[in-house]
Design a protein around this motif. Structure first.
Motif, PDB file in Angstrom:
ATOM      1  N   SER A 170      -0.286  38.375  30.170  1.00  0.00           N
ATOM      2  CA  SER A 170      -1.611  38.145  29.602  1.00  0.00           C
ATOM      3  C   SER A 170      -2.589  37.986  30.756  1.00  0.00           C
ATOM      4  O   SER A 170      -2.363  37.160  31.651  1.00  0.00           O
ATOM      5  CB  SER A 170      -1.598  36.870  28.756  1.00  0.00           C
ATOM      6  OG  SER A 170      -2.922  36.442  28.498  1.00  0.00           O
ATOM      7  N   PRO A 171      -3.667  38.755  30.752  1.00  0.00           N
ATOM      8  CA  PRO A 171      -4.631  38.642  31.861  1.00  0.00           C
ATOM      9  C   PRO A 171      -5.160  37.232  32.069  1.00  0.00           C
ATOM     10  O   PRO A 171      -5.408  36.817  33.205  1.00  0.00           O
ATOM     11  CB  PRO A 171      -5.759  39.598  31.433  1.00  0.00           C
ATOM     12  CG  PRO A 171      -5.083  40.584  30.543  1.00  0.00           C
ATOM     13  CD  PRO A 171      -4.037  39.813  29.805  1.00  0.00           C
ATOM     14  N   SER A 172      -5.299  36.504  30.995  1.00  0.00           N
ATOM     15  CA  SER A 172      -5.876  35.162  31.105  1.00  0.00           C
ATOM     16  C   SER A 172      -4.880  34.122  31.586  1.00  0.00           C
ATOM     17  O   SER A 172      -5.272  33.047  32.031  1.00  0.00           O
ATOM     18  CB  SER A 172      -6.460  34.732  29.760  1.00  0.00           C
ATOM     19  OG  SER A 172      -5.432  34.670  28.782  1.00  0.00           O
ATOM     20  N   LEU A 173      -3.606  34.443  31.511  1.00  0.00           N
ATOM     21  CA  LEU A 173      -2.587  33.446  31.856  1.00  0.00           C
ATOM     22  C   LEU A 173      -1.670  33.871  32.996  1.00  0.00           C
ATOM     23  O   LEU A 173      -0.873  33.059  33.473  1.00  0.00           O
ATOM     24  CB  LEU A 173      -1.718  33.135  30.630  1.00  0.00           C
ATOM     25  CG  LEU A 173      -2.410  32.470  29.449  1.00  0.00           C
ATOM     26  CD1 LEU A 173      -1.453  32.380  28.269  1.00  0.00           C
ATOM     27  CD2 LEU A 173      -2.918  31.089  29.823  1.00  0.00           C
ATOM     28  N   LYS A 174      -1.779  35.107  33.450  1.00  0.00           N
ATOM     29  CA  LYS A 174      -0.768  35.628  34.368  1.00  0.00           C
ATOM     30  C   LYS A 174      -0.713  34.879  35.685  1.00  0.00           C
ATOM     31  O   LYS A 174       0.324  34.873  36.344  1.00  0.00           O
ATOM     32  CB  LYS A 174      -0.982  37.111  34.611  1.00  0.00           C
ATOM     33  CG  LYS A 174      -2.272  37.467  35.335  1.00  0.00           C
ATOM     34  CD  LYS A 174      -2.313  38.970  35.569  1.00  0.00           C
ATOM     35  CE  LYS A 174      -3.569  39.393  36.306  1.00  0.00           C
ATOM     36  NZ  LYS A 174      -3.573  40.862  36.551  1.00  0.00           N
ATOM     37  N   SER A 175      -1.803  34.241  36.066  1.00  0.00           N
ATOM     38  CA  SER A 175      -1.775  33.508  37.333  1.00  0.00           C
ATOM     39  C   SER A 175      -0.953  32.227  37.232  1.00  0.00           C
ATOM     40  O   SER A 175      -0.572  31.647  38.249  1.00  0.00           O
ATOM     41  CB  SER A 175      -3.201  33.166  37.767  1.00  0.00           C
ATOM     42  OG  SER A 175      -3.809  32.270  36.858  1.00  0.00           O
ATOM     43  N   ARG A 176      -0.669  31.800  35.992  1.00  0.00           N
ATOM     44  CA  ARG A 176       0.046  30.529  35.807  1.00  0.00           C
ATOM     45  C   ARG A 176       1.391  30.685  35.109  1.00  0.00           C
ATOM     46  O   ARG A 176       2.130  29.702  35.007  1.00  0.00           O
ATOM     47  CB  ARG A 176      -0.811  29.558  34.998  1.00  0.00           C
ATOM     48  CG  ARG A 176      -2.107  29.148  35.656  1.00  0.00           C
ATOM     49  CD  ARG A 176      -2.654  27.885  35.027  1.00  0.00           C
ATOM     50  NE  ARG A 176      -3.092  28.080  33.662  1.00  0.00           N
ATOM     51  CZ  ARG A 176      -2.792  27.259  32.650  1.00  0.00           C
ATOM     52  NH1 ARG A 176      -2.003  26.215  32.853  1.00  0.00           N
ATOM     53  NH2 ARG A 176      -3.268  27.483  31.449  1.00  0.00           N
ATOM     54  N   THR A 177       1.698  31.865  34.615  1.00  0.00           N
ATOM     55  CA  THR A 177       2.916  32.005  33.826  1.00  0.00           C
ATOM     56  C   THR A 177       3.893  32.988  34.455  1.00  0.00           C
ATOM     57  O   THR A 177       3.519  33.908  35.179  1.00  0.00           O
ATOM     58  CB  THR A 177       2.603  32.477  32.404  1.00  0.00           C
ATOM     59  OG1 THR A 177       1.905  33.731  32.467  1.00  0.00           O
ATOM     60  CG2 THR A 177       1.742  31.464  31.662  1.00  0.00           C
ATOM     61  N   SER A 178       5.142  32.764  34.136  1.00  0.00           N
ATOM     62  CA  SER A 178       6.208  33.650  34.586  1.00  0.00           C
ATOM     63  C   SER A 178       7.264  33.719  33.498  1.00  0.00           C
ATOM     64  O   SER A 178       7.695  32.689  32.976  1.00  0.00           O
ATOM     65  CB  SER A 178       6.827  33.106  35.873  1.00  0.00           C
ATOM     66  OG  SER A 178       7.935  33.888  36.269  1.00  0.00           O
ATOM     67  N   ILE A 179       7.629  34.937  33.131  1.00  0.00           N
ATOM     68  CA  ILE A 179       8.670  35.152  32.133  1.00  0.00           C
ATOM     69  C   ILE A 179       9.850  35.809  32.812  1.00  0.00           C
ATOM     70  O   ILE A 179       9.690  36.732  33.607  1.00  0.00           O
ATOM     71  CB  ILE A 179       8.150  36.011  30.975  1.00  0.00           C
ATOM     72  CG1 ILE A 179       7.038  35.254  30.216  1.00  0.00           C
ATOM     73  CG2 ILE A 179       9.276  36.367  30.014  1.00  0.00           C
ATOM     74  CD1 ILE A 179       6.379  36.063  29.119  1.00  0.00           C
ATOM     75  N   SER A 180      11.030  35.334  32.478  1.00  0.00           N
ATOM     76  CA  SER A 180      12.250  35.883  33.056  1.00  0.00           C
ATOM     77  C   SER A 180      13.359  35.852  32.029  1.00  0.00           C
ATOM     78  O   SER A 180      13.169  35.352  30.910  1.00  0.00           O
ATOM     79  CB  SER A 180      12.647  35.096  34.309  1.00  0.00           C
ATOM     80  OG  SER A 180      12.899  33.736  33.983  1.00  0.00           O
ATOM     81  N   ARG A 181      14.518  36.349  32.399  1.00  0.00           N
ATOM     82  CA  ARG A 181      15.629  36.356  31.452  1.00  0.00           C
ATOM     83  C   ARG A 181      16.955  36.269  32.192  1.00  0.00           C
ATOM     84  O   ARG A 181      17.045  36.542  33.386  1.00  0.00           O
ATOM     85  CB  ARG A 181      15.600  37.617  30.597  1.00  0.00           C
ATOM     86  CG  ARG A 181      15.947  38.891  31.356  1.00  0.00           C
ATOM     87  CD  ARG A 181      15.876  40.107  30.459  1.00  0.00           C
ATOM     88  NE  ARG A 181      16.369  41.303  31.138  1.00  0.00           N
ATOM     89  CZ  ARG A 181      16.381  42.511  30.602  1.00  0.00           C
ATOM     90  NH1 ARG A 181      15.931  42.699  29.375  1.00  0.00           N
ATOM     91  NH2 ARG A 181      16.859  43.541  31.279  1.00  0.00           N
ATOM     92  N   ASP A 182      17.966  35.896  31.445  1.00  0.00           N
ATOM     93  CA  ASP A 182      19.346  35.892  31.925  1.00  0.00           C
ATOM     94  C   ASP A 182      20.147  36.683  30.909  1.00  0.00           C
ATOM     95  O   ASP A 182      20.421  36.193  29.807  1.00  0.00           O
ATOM     96  CB  ASP A 182      19.858  34.458  32.048  1.00  0.00           C
ATOM     97  CG  ASP A 182      21.245  34.385  32.655  1.00  0.00           C
ATOM     98  OD1 ASP A 182      22.060  35.304  32.420  1.00  0.00           O
ATOM     99  OD2 ASP A 182      21.530  33.405  33.350  1.00  0.00           O
TER     100      ASP A 182
END
Length: 125
Positions: free
Chosen positions: A61-73
């Motif tokens: 999300s452009p508005s949140l990308k500086s603060r968020t990180s999504i990952s997976r296992d």
């Protein structure tokens, strides 16, 4: 497919939030499925936060990308959300959702086939 969010219910401002989405009944690598995080602040609408695709590609999300990180296992069939520098306005219910998309994450809420029950996150000092 069942999705179950988990994480701390209470976080202090400026801290980092870590949420887990445990998936059962289906694989997070199933072709063309996108695994997104969505949130809803009190009295407001749903907000898409980002997604990770079946392939592992990430969408921010452009508005949140500086603060968020999504990952997976993949081995654990689990998707994660990390969000730093929390603010009071990050308070809300956070949902893990999954939907089919031919090339991009679904754009409409109705296109998300599977929803977790949501987890309340409160940012408070």
């Amino acid at each position: 497919v069942q999705l179950q969010e988990s994480g701390p219910g209470l976080v202090k401002p400026s801290q980092t939030l870590s949420l887990t989405c445990t998936v059962s009944g289906g694989s997070i690598t199933t072709n063309y499925y996108y695994w997104s995080w969505i949130r809803q602040a009190p009295g407001k609408g749903l907000e898409w936060m980002g997604a990770i695709a079946y392939s592992g590609s990430l969408y921010d999300s452009p508005s949140l990308k500086s603060r968020t990180s999504i990952s997976r296992d993949n081995a654990k069939n689990t998707v994660y959300l990390q969000m730093n520098s929390l603010k009071f306005e990050d308070t809300g219910i956070y949902y893990c959702v999954a939907g089919y998309g031919p090339g991009l994450p679904p754009l409409e809420w109705d296109d998300y086939d599977f929803w977790g029950q949501g987890t309340q996150v409160t940012v408070s000092s």
